[in-house]
Every structure is written in structure tokens, then in C-alpha cells.
Design an enzyme around this catalytic site. Structure first.
Site, PDB file in Angstrom:
ATOM      1  N   SER A 166       0.834  -1.211   0.000  1.00  0.00           N
ATOM      2  CA  SER A 166       0.000   0.000   0.000  1.00  0.00           C
ATOM      3  C   SER A 166       0.864   1.255   0.000  1.00  0.00           C
ATOM      4  CB  SER A 166      -0.889   0.028   1.253  1.00  0.00           C
ATOM      5  OG  SER A 166      -1.847  -0.984   1.191  1.00  0.00           O
ATOM      6  N   ARG A 184       1.517   4.361  -2.998  1.00  0.00           N
ATOM      7  CA  ARG A 184       1.289   5.771  -2.682  1.00  0.00           C
ATOM      8  C   ARG A 184       2.555   6.592  -2.844  1.00  0.00           C
ATOM      9  NH1 ARG A 184      -2.429   2.578  -0.399  1.00  0.00           N
ATOM     10  NH2 ARG A 184      -4.376   3.406   0.463  1.00  0.00           N
ATOM     11  N   SER A 218     -13.449   1.535   3.250  1.00  0.00           N
ATOM     12  CA  SER A 218     -12.461   1.195   2.230  1.00  0.00           C
ATOM     13  C   SER A 218     -11.407   2.286   2.108  1.00  0.00           C
ATOM     14  CB  SER A 218     -13.147   1.003   0.874  1.00  0.00           C
ATOM     15  OG  SER A 218     -12.180   1.011  -0.163  1.00  0.00           O
ATOM     16  N   ASP A 258      -6.763  -7.779   4.793  1.00  0.00           N
ATOM     17  CA  ASP A 258      -5.986  -8.614   3.858  1.00  0.00           C
ATOM     18  C   ASP A 258      -5.410  -9.856   4.534  1.00  0.00           C
ATOM     19  OD1 ASP A 258      -6.443  -6.875   1.753  1.00  0.00           O
ATOM     20  OD2 ASP A 258      -4.626  -5.708   2.138  1.00  0.00           O
ATOM     21  N   LYS A 300     -12.463  -9.385  -3.060  1.00  0.00           N
ATOM     22  CA  LYS A 300     -11.010  -9.121  -3.116  1.00  0.00           C
ATOM     23  C   LYS A 300     -10.469  -9.787  -4.389  1.00  0.00           C
ATOM     24  CE  LYS A 300     -10.620  -6.586   0.506  1.00  0.00           C
ATOM     25  NZ  LYS A 300     -10.304  -5.166   0.310  1.00  0.00           N
ATOM     26  N   ARG A 320     -12.644 -14.580  -1.227  1.00  0.00           N
ATOM     27  CA  ARG A 320     -11.746 -15.230  -0.258  1.00  0.00           C
ATOM     28  C   ARG A 320     -12.494 -16.105   0.740  1.00  0.00           C
ATOM     29  NH1 ARG A 320      -7.151 -10.473   0.291  1.00  0.00           N
ATOM     30  NH2 ARG A 320      -6.017 -11.213  -1.546  1.00  0.00           N
ATOM     31  N   ARG A 357      -2.641 -14.267  -1.703  1.00  0.00           N
ATOM     32  CA  ARG A 357      -2.672 -14.450  -0.252  1.00  0.00           C
ATOM     33  C   ARG A 357      -3.212 -15.834   0.126  1.00  0.00           C
ATOM     34  NH1 ARG A 357      -0.816  -9.566   1.101  1.00  0.00           N
ATOM     35  NH2 ARG A 357      -1.788  -7.724   0.188  1.00  0.00           N
TER      36      ARG A 357
HETATM   37  C1  S3P Z   1      -5.675  -1.187   0.203  1.00  0.00           C
HETATM   38  C2  S3P Z   1      -6.872  -1.201   0.849  1.00  0.00           C
HETATM   39  C3  S3P Z   1      -7.654  -2.422   1.074  1.00  0.00           C
HETATM   40  C4  S3P Z   1      -6.828  -3.670   0.885  1.00  0.00           C
HETATM   41  C5  S3P Z   1      -5.969  -3.607  -0.326  1.00  0.00           C
HETATM   42  C6  S3P Z   1      -5.022  -2.427  -0.269  1.00  0.00           C
HETATM   43  C7  S3P Z   1      -4.984   0.096  -0.003  1.00  0.00           C
HETATM   44  O1  S3P Z   1      -8.735  -2.453   0.164  1.00  0.00           O
HETATM   45  O2  S3P Z   1      -7.662  -4.816   0.827  1.00  0.00           O
HETATM   46  O3  S3P Z   1      -5.205  -4.794  -0.457  1.00  0.00           O
HETATM   47  O4  S3P Z   1      -3.777   0.091  -0.317  1.00  0.00           O
HETATM   48  O5  S3P Z   1      -5.637   1.136   0.170  1.00  0.00           O
HETATM   49  P1  S3P Z   1     -10.141  -1.720   0.513  1.00  0.00           P
HETATM   50  O6  S3P Z   1      -9.784  -0.357   0.853  1.00  0.00           O
HETATM   51  O7  S3P Z   1     -10.968  -1.800  -0.728  1.00  0.00           O
HETATM   52  O8  S3P Z   1     -10.698  -2.524   1.631  1.00  0.00           O
END
Ligand code: S3P
Length: 440
Positions: free
Chosen positions: A28, A32, A173, A321, A348, A352, A393
Site C-alpha cells: 500500500s 502511494r 475502504s 488482507d 477481493k 476469499r 494471499r
Molecule cells: C488497500 C486497501 C484495502 C486492501 C488492499 C489495499 C490500499 O482495500 O484490501 O489490499 O492500499 O488502500 P479496501 O480499501 O478496498 O478494503
């Protein structure tokens, strides 16, 4: 992009996990870092970047939009930012492979550009819901077309400008929140987002590191459009989502004593620690410190008898996750574990709940999937052939399940492990997992 070759893992039931290891950088945060570095003024230097297919897809997209990027080289990336208005039209569709984070966050950023873009993904990403971002973006004035069921490809057409909105997220989210924060950078005035529950806050922390802080009051976050981002140095911590497999593995395999070094322990990501500890896991945070605005620690985990629990709802978004790994912990625990309020797991990289329930049933674990979660009865289980459903995963979760299986395990369709944890098999073998990879 995700590879099509078929890779299987073969696992021997084994001893515990021992020693020390480092997992690659947080996925993540890696996404970013590239996004904000690209639209900042000046040169951003990143270390600890995850060289996995998902974050490389983000990096490739910005290269295609004219951003000079050097690396990655052993986790180091140098980005010569082009400023908020400096991106150029990509020559062709941007292909994000398996990466939902790339597609959803970039849709927000691209909604405010002066050029058109098409965003495509692999078959898994092309099934995932996109209306959760296109609806609020449309309220901001963006023009984005999806397929009829609201999935990718996304076609973004430029508009004269975006307007700010006040919006309450219908789902907890971080991807939707971050998408709107990035669109908010290009909107007139102040965009105000309310989250129904806390979700990972890496975008907010990183915007502050780039000198464009968001304001937070309780569950409400505000961002002002315009201004500038200033390049910075970023050190990306190890991914707790990758560490999770080792935390569960060392908890369930008798005799284990393992330290995972330099793991990000942001409070919005540590649901897996909270849940494992509530189950009785012995995990200690050693040498807590700060790395580029994110909390980091070494995690020492020793085997411990686990107990089934009812997973607290408030931990679900904080461990979203990590459930494939947590389901393996539940299968090894005494008694029953119940997960509810986790319907998001069905959308996802795979469904899952369904794919994990099918695999656990192959091993002989008693499971009852529910619309919003699962009930798992712990106990002894066997081996067999399990399918990952092409989900990285799930492949890794079943690999660590082998530590307690009564017979060898074969896991099919594992090439996607490269999206988040390239080198998983070698890393895991290095601390004692009996794993072999074979092309099939
Ligand atoms: C993420 C947010 C999550 C996560 C994904 C990465 C992110 O998803 O499941 O693997 O980097 O913002 P959601 O925000 O849709 O739950």
C-alpha cells in the site's frame, strides 16, 4: 502484470519456523509513494519499495504518463516529480494487472487531468466493483465510463474541473477514501470524507510528509484542492500483510521462535496482531521506532496454543488482507472461530470466503461459510491438493498451513504470489518451511 504460467507449491509437513527474516516493503505504501512522488515538485527518493507486480504496475503507469523514474534497484526508486499539473496523456491503455489499489487510486488522480485515459486489468481485477469509486467521482463532476455491471475497463474523459464534495463512504475502504483524497487535490475547495470505520491511513500520513496535510476530526477527513506537494525521502517499512503468514506460521508450528524485522505496525494495519493475540498468540513488538512517518517494529513470535474466538467487528477493516492467514490460525486453534461483517472478502482478488472454505474442506477442516464471513472449527487436518483461485494471499496461507498438516500439500495456481511477495518460497524455506516450487 500477473503472469499466466502455472506455478505450484509442494509442501512437506515440517518443524517450526526459526531465525530472523525481513519481508519486502509495504504494498500500500509503495503504491502511494510513487503516486505522490510523481505529482510532487522535486526529486523524491524511496527506499524499501516493493518490487512486486502490483506496485510495479503503478510505477509503469507513471512512466507512461511521462514521469522520469529511475529504478527500482534493490528497493530504491528515484522519481523526478512533474508537479500536480505535469502528467501527460499515456500513449495506450494503462494496464494494472491484478492491482485494485492501482486502478482505484489512479482513477481518482486521473479524473482531474486534462487528458483521457483507459484503465484495464486482468480477469480478476476486471470483475471487481468500481462503482464505489465512479459514483462519488461523478458527484465531483468526473466523467468515467465502466462496463454495465460497473467494472473495468474504466474510460476517463477530461472535464473542465472537479468540484469538492462532502461524502460518507458506504463501505470502510481505504482505496475509496484514497481515491477521493487524490481527486480532492484537483478539486475546487475542500473535499470532506467520512469513514464508517477506521481504515489504513497511509495516504493521509504521506500527504503530510509531502507538505500537503489533510485535516482529521474523528471519522471526518478534509483535503484542500490545489497547492503543491514537495518531494521528500521515504523509507518504506516491511509489509505486515506479508509478515502475517510468518506470524501465523510460527504461532501454529510447535517449537517455533521467529523474528520478522522492520515491519510496519501502523495502528490501522495491526488487526492481525490484535486478533492473533486474542487467540493466545505470543507476539512481542521489539524496538518500536518511526520510519518516514510510519511506526515500525521487529516482531518476535513464538509458538503458542491458540484458542478459537469471535473476531471483533471493529478489527475486520484493520485485518482485511490477513484473513486467509487468520483462517489457518483458526483451523489450528482449539474450538470454534467466528468471523462476521466481512462481506468485503468476497470482492477481493478472489472470493476469499469461498476459495478458503473450499481449500480448508479439502484438508478436512470443518467450515461453514456465511454471506458475511465464516465459522471454522479447529483441529487436526490432513494434506491434499488445494487451488489458490489465482489469489496470492490464499496461496501463501495454505503454504503455511502445511506446518501443521498430517500429510503433504500441493497448492496450485501460485504465480500470483509475485504480485505482493516475490521470493516468498525462498524466504519461507530460509526459516524452515518445507516448500518447493514447480512449474506445471
Ligand atoms: C488497500 C486497501 C484495502 C486492501 C488492499 C489495499 C490500499 O482495500 O484490501 O489490499 O492500499 O488502500 P479496501 O480499501 O478496498 O478494503
Amino acid at each position: 502484470m500477473s503472469t499466466t504460467s502455472d506455478l505450484s507449491f509442494y509442501l512437506r509437513p515440517g518443524d517450526g519456523l526459526h531465525g530472523r527474516l525481513r519481508v519486502p516493503g509495504d504494498k500500500s505504501i509503495s503504491h502511494r509513494a510513487v503516486m505522490l512522488g510523481a505529482i510532487a515538485d522535486g526529486v523524491t527518493r524511496i527506499s524499501g519499495f516493493l518490487e512486486g507486480e502490483d506496485s510495479l504496475a503503478t510505477l509503469g503507469a507513471f512512466r507512461a504518463m511521462g514521469v522520469p523514474i529511475e529504478g527500482p534497484d534493490a528497493g530504491r526508486v528515484r522519481i523526478a516529480g512533474v508537479g500536480l499539473g505535469g502528467l501527460r496523456a499515456p500513449p495506450s491503455a494503462l494496464d494494472f494487472g491484478n492491482s485494485g489499489t492501482s486502478m482505484r487510486l489512479l482513477a481518482g488522480l486521473l479524473a482531474g487531468q486534462r487528458f483521457a485515459a483507459t484503465l484495464v486489468g486482468d480477469p480478476s481485477l476486471s470483475k471487481r466493483p468500481m462503482r464505489r469509486i465512479t459514483e462519488p467521482l461523478a458527484r465531483m463532476g468526473a466523467r468515467i465510463e465502466t462496463t454495465h455491471p460497473g467494472t473495468a475497463p474504466l474510460r476517463i474523459t477530461p472535464v473542465a474541473g472537479l468540484c469538492s464534495i462532502t461524502y460518507t463512504l458506504p463501505v470502510a475502504s481505504a482505496q475509496v477514501k484514497s481515491c477521493l483524497l487524490l481527486a480532492g487535490l484537483y478539486a475546487d475547495g475542500e473535499t470532506c470524507i467520512t469513514e464508517p470505520a477506521p481504515t489504513r491511513d497511509h495516504t493521509e500520513r504521506m500527504l503530510a510528509a509531502f507538505g500537503h496535510p489533510v485535516r482529521r476530526a474523528g471519522s471526518r477527513i478534509r483535503i484542500r484542492g490545489g497547492g503543491r506537494l514537495s518531494a521528500c525521502r521515504l523509507e518504506i517499512p516491511g509489509d505486515i500483510s506479508s509478515a502475517a503468514f510468518f506470524l501465523v506460521g510460527a504461532s501454529i508450528a510447535p517449537g517455533s521462535d521467529l523474528t520478522v524485522e522492520h515491519v510496519g505496525v501502523n495502528p490501522t494495519r495491526i488487526g492481525v496482531l490484535n486478533i492473533l493475540r486474542a487467540m493466545g498468540a505470543d507476539i512481542r513488538l521489539i524496538n518500536p521506532r518511526d520510519a518516514g512517518g510510519e511506526p515500525v517494529a521487529d516482531l518476535r513470535v513464538r509458538a503458542a496454543p491458540l484458542q478459537g474466538i469471535v473476531i471483533p467487528r471493529d478489527q475486520v477493516p484493520l485485518a482485511i488482507d490477513e484473513f486467509p492467514a487468520l483462517f489457518i490460525a483458526a483451523a489450528c486453534a482449539r474450538g470454534e472461530t467466528l468471523l462476521t461483517s466481512a462481506e468485503e472478502l468476497r470482492v477481493k482478488e478472489s472470493d476469499r470466503i469461498q476459495v478458503m472454505a473450499e481449500g480448508l474442506a479439502v484438508l478436512g477442516v470443518e467450515v461453514q461459510p456465511r454471506a458475511d464471513g465464516i465459522r471454522i472449527r479447529g483441529g487436526d487436518y490432513g494434506g491434499g491438493r488445494v487451488d489458490s483461485g489465482g489469489d496470492h494471499r490464499i496461496a501463501m496461507a495454505f503454504a503455511i498451513a502445511a506446518l501443521r498438516a498430517g500429510a503433504p500439500l500441493e497448492i496450485r495456481d501460485c504465480a500470483n504470489v509475485n504480485t505482493s511477495l516475490p521470493g516468498f518460497a525462498d524466504l519461507a524455506a530460509g526459516v524452515g518451511l518445507g516448500i518447493e516450487e514447480r512449474q506445471t
